[in-house]
Design a protein around this motif. Structure first.
Motif, PDB file in Angstrom:
ATOM      1  N   THR A  34      -3.432   9.125  -1.506  1.00 38.88           N
ATOM      2  CA  THR A  34      -2.178   8.993  -1.653  1.00 38.88           C
ATOM      3  C   THR A  34      -1.441   9.874  -2.879  1.00 38.88           C
ATOM      4  O   THR A  34      -1.771   9.589  -4.026  1.00 38.88           O
ATOM      5  CB  THR A  34      -1.679   7.607  -2.032  1.00 38.88           C
ATOM      6  N   THR A  35      -0.620  10.838  -2.419  1.00 37.49           N
ATOM      7  CA  THR A  35      -0.176  11.840  -3.292  1.00 37.49           C
ATOM      8  C   THR A  35       1.061  11.108  -3.873  1.00 37.49           C
ATOM      9  O   THR A  35       1.608  10.043  -3.157  1.00 37.49           O
ATOM     10  CB  THR A  35       0.257  12.942  -2.407  1.00 37.49           C
ATOM     11  N   PRO A  36       1.790  11.644  -4.745  1.00 40.60           N
ATOM     12  CA  PRO A  36       3.070  11.224  -5.430  1.00 40.60           C
ATOM     13  C   PRO A  36       4.349  11.006  -4.420  1.00 40.60           C
ATOM     14  O   PRO A  36       4.792   9.882  -4.379  1.00 40.60           O
ATOM     15  CB  PRO A  36       3.406  12.065  -6.654  1.00 40.60           C
ATOM     16  N   SER A  43       1.615   0.543  -1.213  1.00 38.87           N
ATOM     17  CA  SER A  43       0.325   1.575  -1.158  1.00 38.87           C
ATOM     18  C   SER A  43      -0.336   1.497  -2.774  1.00 38.87           C
ATOM     19  O   SER A  43      -1.251   1.478  -2.735  1.00 38.87           O
ATOM     20  CB  SER A  43       0.555   3.046  -0.896  1.00 38.87           C
ATOM     21  N   ILE A  44       0.907   1.432  -3.816  1.00 39.50           N
ATOM     22  CA  ILE A  44       0.134   1.126  -5.129  1.00 39.50           C
ATOM     23  C   ILE A  44      -0.583  -0.102  -5.409  1.00 39.50           C
ATOM     24  O   ILE A  44      -1.790  -0.153  -5.716  1.00 39.50           O
ATOM     25  CB  ILE A  44       1.270   1.317  -6.247  1.00 39.50           C
ATOM     26  N   ASN A  49      -5.193  -3.236  -6.226  1.00 40.88           N
ATOM     27  CA  ASN A  49      -6.169  -4.521  -6.056  1.00 40.88           C
ATOM     28  C   ASN A  49      -7.289  -4.209  -5.189  1.00 40.88           C
ATOM     29  O   ASN A  49      -8.108  -4.930  -5.264  1.00 40.88           O
ATOM     30  CB  ASN A  49      -5.294  -5.492  -5.262  1.00 40.88           C
ATOM     31  N   GLU A  50      -7.409  -3.083  -4.406  1.00 43.35           N
ATOM     32  CA  GLU A  50      -8.831  -2.657  -3.872  1.00 43.35           C
ATOM     33  C   GLU A  50      -9.719  -2.387  -4.808  1.00 43.35           C
ATOM     34  O   GLU A  50     -10.924  -2.676  -4.775  1.00 43.35           O
ATOM     35  CB  GLU A  50      -8.414  -1.569  -2.826  1.00 43.35           C
ATOM     36  N   LEU A 116      -3.125   9.159  -6.253  1.00 41.37           N
ATOM     37  CA  LEU A 116      -3.485   7.803  -6.880  1.00 41.37           C
ATOM     38  C   LEU A 116      -4.811   7.425  -6.981  1.00 41.37           C
ATOM     39  O   LEU A 116      -5.232   7.079  -8.272  1.00 41.37           O
ATOM     40  CB  LEU A 116      -2.611   6.862  -6.342  1.00 41.37           C
ATOM     41  N   GLN A 117      -5.640   7.678  -6.109  1.00 40.44           N
ATOM     42  CA  GLN A 117      -6.937   7.313  -6.090  1.00 40.44           C
ATOM     43  C   GLN A 117      -7.720   8.267  -6.960  1.00 40.44           C
ATOM     44  O   GLN A 117      -8.673   7.623  -7.785  1.00 40.44           O
ATOM     45  CB  GLN A 117      -7.544   7.476  -4.582  1.00 40.44           C
ATOM     46  N   GLN A 118      -7.601   9.447  -7.239  1.00 44.12           N
ATOM     47  CA  GLN A 118      -8.046  10.283  -8.253  1.00 44.12           C
ATOM     48  C   GLN A 118      -7.821   9.544  -9.631  1.00 44.12           C
ATOM     49  O   GLN A 118      -8.757   9.561 -10.526  1.00 44.12           O
ATOM     50  CB  GLN A 118      -7.767  11.854  -8.202  1.00 44.12           C
TER      51      GLN A 118
END
Length: 196
Positions: A34-36, A43-44, A49-50, A116-118
């Motif tokens: 997910t990019t900014p 999505s956040i 939470n994942e 976000l994942q990074q």
């Protein structure tokens, strides 16, 4: 064994850099990239939470708009100064209070991650950041990201800020809080350190 100055400098540099390295927690990173520009509150929430569920079965957090305002303030400040730091003239407690939030807080920051994942992966691979992200003493959070603008040359180009919050009660019952930024020590601020 006698250390030469050069050997000492090399060993010191290696020890300093190792503090930022992944330390092998068996980290499970949320899926996706997910990019900014793709970020939404949903999505956040899903990614954070994942990460919490997959890395120890932690209970989900809710999203808090006041904490997002405080996180946005820090992300924008880091981008405007092109500096990765928790305190750039405004403390975490000052930022969350200005946003109207008065609970216990912890902050993770990061620079350079394009998704976000990074950013979450970097936090999970750092003991202090991991503790903030996965703590069940926090019940809510806000997150923001900012880019260095105007085509300026930048060290990181993009800055992330995650602020977790919750009641003071869990920290006062056996936790190890740090009194910070408040007269009389009636405020608790838990910092995750710097990721980069």
């Amino acid at each position: 064994m006698q250390l030469t100055r050069r050997a000492f400098v090399i060993l010191s540099a290696g020890a300093s850099l190792s503090g930022c390295a992944s330390i092998g927690f068996g980290t499970v990173v949320p899926s996706g990239a997910t990019t900014p520009v793709q970020l939404t509150q949903a999505s956040i929430l899903a990614a954070v939470n994942e990460a919490r569920r997959a890395n120890g079965g932690h209970k989900p957090m809710s999203y808090n708009g006041m904490l997002e305002v405080a996180a946005r303030s820090q992300a924008n400040l880091m981008a405007s100064k092109d500096q990765l730091a928790h305190n750039l003239g405004v403390t975490l407690r000052e930022r969350v209070s200005a946003a109207g939030y008065e609970g216990a807080v912890g902050e993770n920051i990061a620079g350079g991650q394009q998704t976000l994942q990074q950013a979450i992966e970097g936090w999970l691979n750092s003991p202090g950041h991991r503790a903030t992200l996965l703590s069940d003493k926090f019940s809510e959070f806000g997150l923001a990201v900012a880019r260095v603008g105007g085509g300026r040359k930048s060290r990181y180009g993009i800055y992330w800020c995650f602020i977790a919050g919750g009641s003071f009660a869990p920290w006062l019952n056996g936790g190890q809080p740090t009194p910070a930024d408040a007269p009389g020590g009636d405020s608790l601020t838990i910092g995750g350190g710097v990721s980069g």
